[in-house]
Each structure stands twice: as structure tokens, then as C-alpha cells.
Design a protein around this motif. Structure first.
Motif, short mmCIF file in Angstrom:
data_model
loop_
_atom_site.label_atom_id
_atom_site.label_comp_id
_atom_site.label_asym_id
_atom_site.label_seq_id
_atom_site.Cartn_x
_atom_site.Cartn_y
_atom_site.Cartn_z
N UNK A 1 24.19 -31.04 -88.27
CA UNK A 1 24.11 -30.02 -89.29
C UNK A 1 23.87 -30.52 -90.70
N UNK A 2 23.55 -32.01 -90.83
CA UNK A 2 23.23 -32.52 -92.14
C UNK A 2 21.89 -33.61 -91.79
N UNK A 3 20.98 -33.16 -92.69
CA UNK A 3 19.78 -34.00 -92.53
C UNK A 3 19.42 -34.53 -94.03
N UNK A 4 18.64 -35.35 -94.26
CA UNK A 4 18.18 -35.86 -95.61
C UNK A 4 17.44 -34.67 -96.37
N UNK A 5 17.70 -34.46 -97.50
CA UNK A 5 16.83 -33.26 -98.12
C UNK A 5 15.90 -33.58 -99.23
N UNK A 6 15.38 -34.78 -99.30
CA UNK A 6 14.48 -34.93 -100.42
C UNK A 6 13.17 -34.17 -100.07
N UNK A 7 12.76 -33.99 -98.56
CA UNK A 7 11.65 -33.52 -98.02
C UNK A 7 12.13 -32.18 -97.16
N UNK A 8 11.64 -31.09 -97.41
CA UNK A 8 12.34 -29.89 -96.43
C UNK A 8 10.89 -29.36 -95.85
N UNK A 9 11.10 -28.45 -95.04
CA UNK A 9 9.85 -27.75 -94.38
C UNK A 9 10.11 -26.33 -95.28
N UNK A 10 8.92 -25.56 -95.26
CA UNK A 10 8.78 -24.29 -95.85
C UNK A 10 9.98 -23.34 -95.48
N UNK A 11 10.47 -23.30 -94.38
CA UNK A 11 11.31 -22.15 -93.90
C UNK A 11 12.73 -22.62 -94.78
N UNK A 12 12.97 -24.07 -94.66
CA UNK A 12 14.36 -24.44 -95.58
C UNK A 12 14.24 -24.19 -96.70
N UNK A 13 12.87 -24.13 -97.22
CA UNK A 13 12.94 -24.06 -98.83
C UNK A 13 12.79 -22.67 -99.21
N UNK A 14 12.36 -21.69 -98.40
CA UNK A 14 12.17 -20.26 -98.91
C UNK A 14 13.55 -19.61 -99.40
N UNK A 15 13.47 -19.04 -100.41
CA UNK A 15 14.50 -18.49 -101.17
C UNK A 15 15.02 -19.50 -102.45
N UNK A 16 14.47 -20.59 -102.57
CA UNK A 16 14.83 -21.70 -103.72
C UNK A 16 13.58 -21.86 -104.45
N UNK A 17 13.67 -22.37 -105.70
CA UNK A 17 12.61 -22.77 -106.46
C UNK A 17 12.90 -24.01 -107.15
N UNK A 18 12.15 -24.85 -107.65
CA UNK A 18 12.57 -26.13 -108.15
C UNK A 18 11.34 -26.21 -109.21
N UNK A 19 11.84 -27.08 -110.51
CA UNK A 19 10.92 -27.27 -111.41
C UNK A 19 9.65 -27.85 -111.07
N UNK A 20 9.62 -28.90 -109.88
CA UNK A 20 8.54 -29.40 -109.56
C UNK A 20 8.58 -29.33 -108.01
N UNK A 21 7.27 -29.28 -107.53
CA UNK A 21 7.35 -29.16 -106.00
C UNK A 21 5.90 -30.21 -105.64
#
Length: 735
Positions: free
Chosen positions: A649-669
Motif C-alpha cells: 500500500x505504500x510506494x514512492x511519490x515523487x513520480x505518479x501516474x495521471x490516475x493517482x494525480x487526478x483531483x490534486x494540483x501542484x505549483x509545478x508539474x
């Protein structure tokens, strides 16, 4: 749009990965019986850390104990592997059976697995050196964790698995899937092994041959039923709530089932699946729409699993109840009109629609959330108990910061407060207004943001939980990727036109907003970006893509744009491959937080993505580890993951897939498009990935013309659902 001319040294290229495609298995492949990958939103791949060696910090007694336990487990696994005979060249585990600990270690070490039934031909050699190969593992619920099974039951199942040549590490998952008496069920019907996530038909066939001997054959009725259920489950992972009967029969034929029709009929007779006959309104080409009086309308025959069929029917019933019920008296028409008159144009239209209807759909990009916030402010002014729910904690925090909500209380102690929660928190009771004496939400208005992320089961529970007379607003961007789970609830409701729809006229601002808006209509436009809001970084191969991504996150973006590395998110199409999340996370960890990964591949300070349930991914970072497990901080809250569940249930998160990122936003992508991902790109994927950026977007571009073609020609992959038909039978079209 500017192009960064800086050149870099060429890194070693890698072969395309087996799981570069984003999200769940493709719908068409699922219908053909080849969709086996789990939904990406629910992926909880182990993403083991790099072995970069910076001097090890002094460990506590608890950490030392964890390390000692880990060494002991490895020693035991080595001893087991030594008993399995010599290594056979090219032997590999197949598919998702690698979610098991023994299988993962066999892949990493090159040792031969327990049984030849769990072997597949040697894949194309991979030359990725940044990270050891780690196979994805599906997230399991706490109830399905190994610790939940009775020890004696697990041992009995382990004996049967060993007898059939299957990895004994499957035992706990078999018990979780089959319950008590799982060992006897396997002996009577070995193909029940397919109930375990990740087991493939060829592996179950090998297990059945070992147990049944000469009695085993492709025409076995038990095999046909198990394969039918397995194909429906794979279709659900791809987003379908049901499959067309002809597609299901064709898929069974491809799996060497001699009589596919009999297999489907047997499955229906045993109650393991349901059949539906939905009337079609589409007229044949050249004919008038609709059938003549007395003429039978054509029907389509669908087969689906009971859980999704019941969820879809429950959702249709709940939405019909909301649409047909009279909203509670909460102010006169003049009061609602006064509230609308003081709002901006799109917000005013939304307020007027909600004033007279129980269900309203609201579409628009990120900027349109200001209209939903204005609606909540107006509802509070009229005395409604209004709440909003978002898909992610980050989305909740962004929505709470909307100007229209800044002065609103977070609670509802006075009965008229307006708050913001996550969908998961609202359903669990951890957030939101709580429930009344009848078990319904204690509210008058619910606004669900990120509505395209609602799968059919979650949406059904939400609809069932609304009290009579409450209003429901589903708001979201129809251009983003659909839910990780089965269904396409928001898109189905938009297509059904059974309730008012309000389209936002508020565009997303700036060059990024202009670029994303163009992608949404199938155009990849050049945009003016005087402040380097959008930068294209061309690369020659996947190795260079990884190198440039690390350079951008750690150096270029902080120096040129002023956005720190911890505020920059990398998004890539898949977990595997030479520039997938695993390779990128390994390289980013080595640069940004090097360490030995002594806590199951993690170190304090690592950015992570935690998946508490399939389809949900919460960003956070590692705090520490002790005898209780891995301590995380996610959305400002402490989370402790037991050590036996960390890999799942835990993976590193510097890089995500789009499905994991949907619903969130960041200052830079930083969006990474390696060459081996060209075939997996679609317009919704590009739209979703590009739209996660607030101030700066870098595109590491290695797919040449495939990006333009994907935006222009590759729409969302279709899903088979029954919700529009069910709604049409209950609610007249709103026009």
C-alpha cells in the motif's frame, strides 16, 4: 510555448515496460479476455527505494529489531528457494502473481519459482539500472491482510497450494477470497484459485492439473465457470460494470473453452453472474428512430457480476428519488433569486438551477470551483446545512480556500454551517455533518466536486445516504480521466440528460489554462508563455528522459521558476518501463533524499503515495519506522502502516501516474512522455496530466508526433455500463 535548448548526456535506454499503460486494462482488451492490469488509481506497486549509500544514521532499538526481522525473513526465503532445484534459464513469474512476497523475491534474485505452472516465456531484456525490477501488487483491504486469517486455516490452504505446485505465500489471500473451508473448496474446484487477485488462467490450469491429474481438461464445467467470472472481474478492473454477451463468449473461446455458451449458462445458473436484456433506442441506419407500434425493439444482452449490477441499480434508484422528491422549504423563490442576482453569471445560473431541482450537474475546469463555492455561500445564507465533498485531501484544502468559503465555519454545530470534506471521510463518518437518526447524512445540500472520479459503488452509497428532500450537485471536469473503479457515473448522467446541466463559462487562466482548454477540444496549440509557464524539453530516449526529469525537479525549476522541488510533481503514463514511476522515483530519491531504504525501501523524508483502498492515493512523506510499522504523514494527519502491508500500500511519490494525480494540483508539474508510452496516450490522459499544474508545466517530450495524434484522435476508452438505461426507465429526460 518555449523549448529548452540545453543538451544533456545520453543515458542508457531501456526496453518498454509491461505496465506502461495508464490506469486499468483497456476496455477492448478486457472484452477479449486480455485485460489483467489493476486500475492504476488502485495500484499499490511496491516501489522499492534505491541502494544509494550515504552514511547510515544510528538506528533505534525498534529499527534494529525491524532490520533483524527483515534479515530473518530473507534467510528463510533463501532456504526455501534452495530446495527448489537448479535455476532454469529464462524462468520467470507471470503477471500479477508477482504480488506475493515469495514471487517478488524470486523475480529479483533470479531463483526458480515453486511450480512450472507459474512460469512464462522470458520477456524482452530490460536495461534499466536505476532500480531493481519490482512487480506491482494490488492493494488489499485490512480484512484481507494475512493477519486476518486463522493460522490453522492458512496452514491447511498452504498444504493444498504446495501439493498443486502453487506458491504457499498465496495462502492468506486464498482464505480471504474463499473464507473458511478454503482448502476443501480448492480440492473440489482448483480453478477457484482464480478468485485471488493476480492469478492468471494458465496458472490456475497448471494448479488444477497437479491436483486432478487425468480428470483435468479444458472442457471441465468448473473451469468454464471460473474463467467466466475471472473475465468479468478483469472487465471491472477496466471500468466496465457488465460485458456484452457476444464479447464474453468470444473471450471464453480465446481461452480454449470448448463450449463458451454452456460456460456462461452454467455461471448464470449457479448465481455467480447475472444476465440483463436492455432495450436499445438506436434505430438502424436509414430508419426512423424508435420502433413502430407492435414492433419489438432490439435488445442487447449483458452479463455482469452481482455486486456491480446491484450497485448500478441502487444508484439509479437513489438518483431517481433525489430527482423526484420535492426539495425542502428553505426560502422563497424571491430569496433564491436575490442570492443568484448577487453572484457572477455562471454561479447565478447554478444557484437558480439548484433552487428548483434535487439533482444538478455542473461542468467546468478548476476555475469553475468558485461557482460551486458561491452556491454553498448562498445556501448558507438561506439557512441550508450545506456540505461539499472532494476526491482528495489536497482538493479539499484548495476548495476550502475559495474566497466564497473563507468566512464559513468548518462544522455544523449550529445546524446551518457549511463545511468541506473528502468523499471517503464523509462516507466513513470521519468528516462531514454525521448522520441523522435514520442513518442519512444530516444535511440539506451536498456538492460533490471531482465527480468524474466517482465509481458506481461509491456513488451508490452517496445517493443512498441522502435524506429525502436534500439537493445533490455533481460538479467536475468531464475531460479528465474517469474513475479508477467500475462505471462512468458522471459521463452517464451527462449523456442521459435526466436533470439540469450547468456549464461553467469561467475559463482556466494563463498559458496553462489556454493549453489545457485546447487539449480538451482535441487541439494541441502553441501558447505564449512569457514567464516560462510552459516549457517543452525534447529528449531522445527514456534514459535521457529520466536524467532531464531529475534535473528539472532538483535544479531548473527551483532556479528559473522559484518553485521548490517538494512543490513539483512528476507525472508519467505508467509504473513500469525505463521512464515509469519506479525508475523515476529511484532516480529522484537518489538525488533528493538518498538513503539505504532500510524500512522496506523507504527512509525518513521520502515522498510517498499511500493507497488505503483501491482507487485512492494519498500523498505524504515518511516520518519514521518502528515496531508498529511505517509512520507517515498524509494531508497533515499521522498514518501508521503495519509492516506486513507496506509493500502492498505504500510506494514512492515523487513520480505518479495521471490516475493517482487526478483531483490534486501542484505549483509545478513535470509530465514525462517516454517513447515507449506513445501507444498508451489518450486525450483525457494528456488533459488530466497537463491540468495538474498551477504555475508551471514542463513536458519532457520523447514521443514525437504521438502526442499530437493522441490529443486529436484518441478519446476516452469506452466502458460498458447500464446506468443510462436504468435512469431512462425511471426518470423522463430533462431536455
Amino acid at each position: 510555448m518555449s523549448t529548452e535548448p540545453e543538451t544533456t548526456e545520453e543515458a542508457e535506454p531501456g526496453a518498454p515496460g509491461a505496465d506502461t499503460a495508464d490506469g486499468a486494462a483497456e476496455g477492448a482488451e478486457a472484452a477479449a479476455g486480455d485485460a489483467t492490469a489493476p486500475s492504476e488509481g488502485g495500484d499499490a506497486d511496491d516501489s522499492g527505494g534505491t541502494e544509494a549509500s550515504e552514511g547510515a544514521a544510528q538506528v533505534s532499538e525498534a529499527e534494529a529489531e525491524l532490520a533483524a526481522q527483515r534479515l530473518e525473513r530473507e534467510r528463510i526465503e533463501r532456504r526455501k528457494a534452495e530446495k527448489q532445484g537448479p535455476i532454469e534459464a529464462g524462468a520467470k513469474l507471470s503477471g500479477k502473481a508477482a504480488d506475493l512476497l515469495a514471487a517478488v523475491r524470486a523475480v529479483e534474485s533470479g531463483e526458480k519459482p515453486v511450480a512450472t505452472a507459474f512460469r512464462e516465456p522470458e520477456p524482452t531484456p530490460r536495461r534499466v539500472a536505476q532500480e531493481p525490477v519490482r512487480r506491482p501488487q494490488p492493494t488489499v483491504s485490512p480484512a484481507a491482510a494475512p493477519s486476518a486469517a486463522a493460522p490453522e486455516t492458512v496452514e491447511a490452504v498452504r498444504a493444498v497450494l504446495t501439493e498443486g505446485g502453487a506458491p504457499d505465500a498465496l495462502a492468506a489471500q486464498v482464505v480471504a477470497a474463499l473464507g473458511e473451508g478454503a482448502d476443501e473448496q480448492l480440492r473440489v474446484d482448483p480453478w477457484q484459485l482464480l478468485r485471488v487477485a493476480g492469478v492468471r488462467p494458465e496458472q490456475a490450469d497448471g494448479f488444477a492439473r497437479a491436483l486432478l491429474g487425468a480428470e483435468c481438461g479444458p472442457n471441465d464445467e468448473r473451469r468454464g465457470r471460473a474463467l467466466t467470472v475471472w473475465l468479468l472481474e478483469q472487465a471491472a478492473l477496466a471500468g466496465h460494470t457488465a460485458l456484452d454477451a457476444p464479447a464474453l463468449i468470444a473471450a471464453l473461446a480465446q481461452r480454449s473453452v470448448p463450449d463458451p455458451d454452456a460456460a456462461v449458462q452454467s455461471t448464470l445458473t449457479e448465481g455467480e453472474a447475472l444476465v440483463f436484456q436492455d432495450a436499445l433506442d438506436m434505430a438502424a441506419p436509414g430508419q426512423e428512430e424508435g420502433a413502430e407500434e407492435g414492433e419489438e425493439r432490439p435488445v442487447r444482452v449483458l452479463v455482469g457480476l452481482e455486486r456491480y449490477a446491484l450497485a448500478e441499480e441502487s444508484l439509479a434508484d437513489g438518483l431517481a428519488r433525489v430527482m423526484n422528491s420535492v426539495p425542502k422549504e428553505d426560502g422563497s423563490a424571491a430569496d433564491w433569486e436575490q442570492a443568484a442576482a448577487s453572484a457572477a453569471r455562471s454561479a447565478a445560473e447554478l444557484i437558480r438551477a439548484v433552487a428548483g431541482h434535487g439533482l444538478v450537474l455542473h461542468t467546468g475546469g478548476d476555475a469553475s470551483q468558485a461557482e460551486a463555492a458561491a452556491l454553498l455561500g448562498a445556501a448558507r445564507g438561506l439557512g441550508l446545512r450545506g456540505w461539499a465533498a472532494t476526491h482528495t485531501p489536497g482538493g479539499r484544502d484548495r476548495f476550502t480556500a475559495q474566497p466564497a468559503l473563507r468566512d464559513l465555519p468548518d462544522g455544523a454545530e449550529d445546524g446551518v454551517g457549511t463545511g468541506v470534506a473528502t468523499v471517503a471521510g464523509l462516507l466513513s463518518g470521519a468528516e462531514g455533518p454525521g448522520r441523522d437518526a435514520d442513518g442519512a447524512f444530516d444535511l440539506d445540500l451536498l456538492v460533490v466536486l471531482d465527480a468524474p472520479q466517482l465509481d458506481v459503488e461509491t456513488a451508490a452509497v452517496l445517493a443512498e445516504s441522502l435524506p429525502d428532500g436534500a439537493r445533490l450537485v455533481l460538479s467536475g471536469d468531464p475531460g479528465v480521466l474517469w474513475s479508477a473503479g467500475p462505471g462512468r457515473v458522471f459521463a452517464d448522467l451527462l449523456a442521459a440528460r435526466a436533470c439540469p446541466q450547468v456549464a461553467s463559462r469561467t475559463p482556466d487562466p494563463g498559458p496553462i489554462g489556454e493549453l489545457v482548454s485546447g487539449v480538451g477540444i482535441g487541439e494541441l496549440n502553441q501558447v505564449e508563455a512569457p514567464g516560462k509557464e510552459v516549457v517543452i524539453v525534447p529528449v531522445r530516449d527514456a534514459g535521457e528522459a529520466v536524467h532531464r526529469t531529475v534535473q528539472l525537479v532538483a535544479d531548473s525549476v527551483p532556479r528559473a521558476i522559484g518553485i521548490a522541488a517538494e512543490q513539483t510533481q512528476v507525472i508519467t503514463p505508467g509504473h513500469g518501463g525505463a521512464a515509469g514511476t519506479r525508475a523515476l522515483n529511484a532516480a529522484l530519491k537518489e538525488r533528493l533524499n538518498p538513503g539505504p531504504g532500510r524500512f522496506g525501501g523507504f527512509d525518513p523524508g521520502d515522498r510517498i503515495a499511500y493507497s488505503p483502498a483501491p482507487g485512492r492515493s494519498v500523498p505524504g512523506h515518511v516520518v519514521k519506522a518502528d515496531a508498529e510499522g511505517l509512520h507517515l504523514e498524509c494531508a497533515g494527519l499521522p498514518v501508521v502502516v503495519p509492516k506486513e502491508r507496506v509493500e502492498q500500500s505504500v510506494r514512492h511519490g515523487w513520480a505518479l501516474t495521471a490516475h493517482q494525480a487526478v483531483g490534486s494540483r501542484w505549483p509545478a508539474v513535470v509530465v514525462v512522455l517516454p517513447g515507449d508510452a506513445a501507444q498508451s496516450l489518450t486525450r483525457p490522459w494528456v488533459y488530466t496530466a497537463f491540468g495538474r499544474a498551477e504555475r508551471h508545466l514542463s513536458v519532457v517530450h520523447g514521443v514525437e508526433g504521438a502526442l499530437q495524434r493522441a490529443v486529436a484522435e484518441a478519446p476516452q476508452k469506452p466502458r460498458t455500463t447500464r446506468l443510462p438505461t436504468l435512469l431512462k426507465a425511471q426518470v423522463p429526460a430533462a431536455g
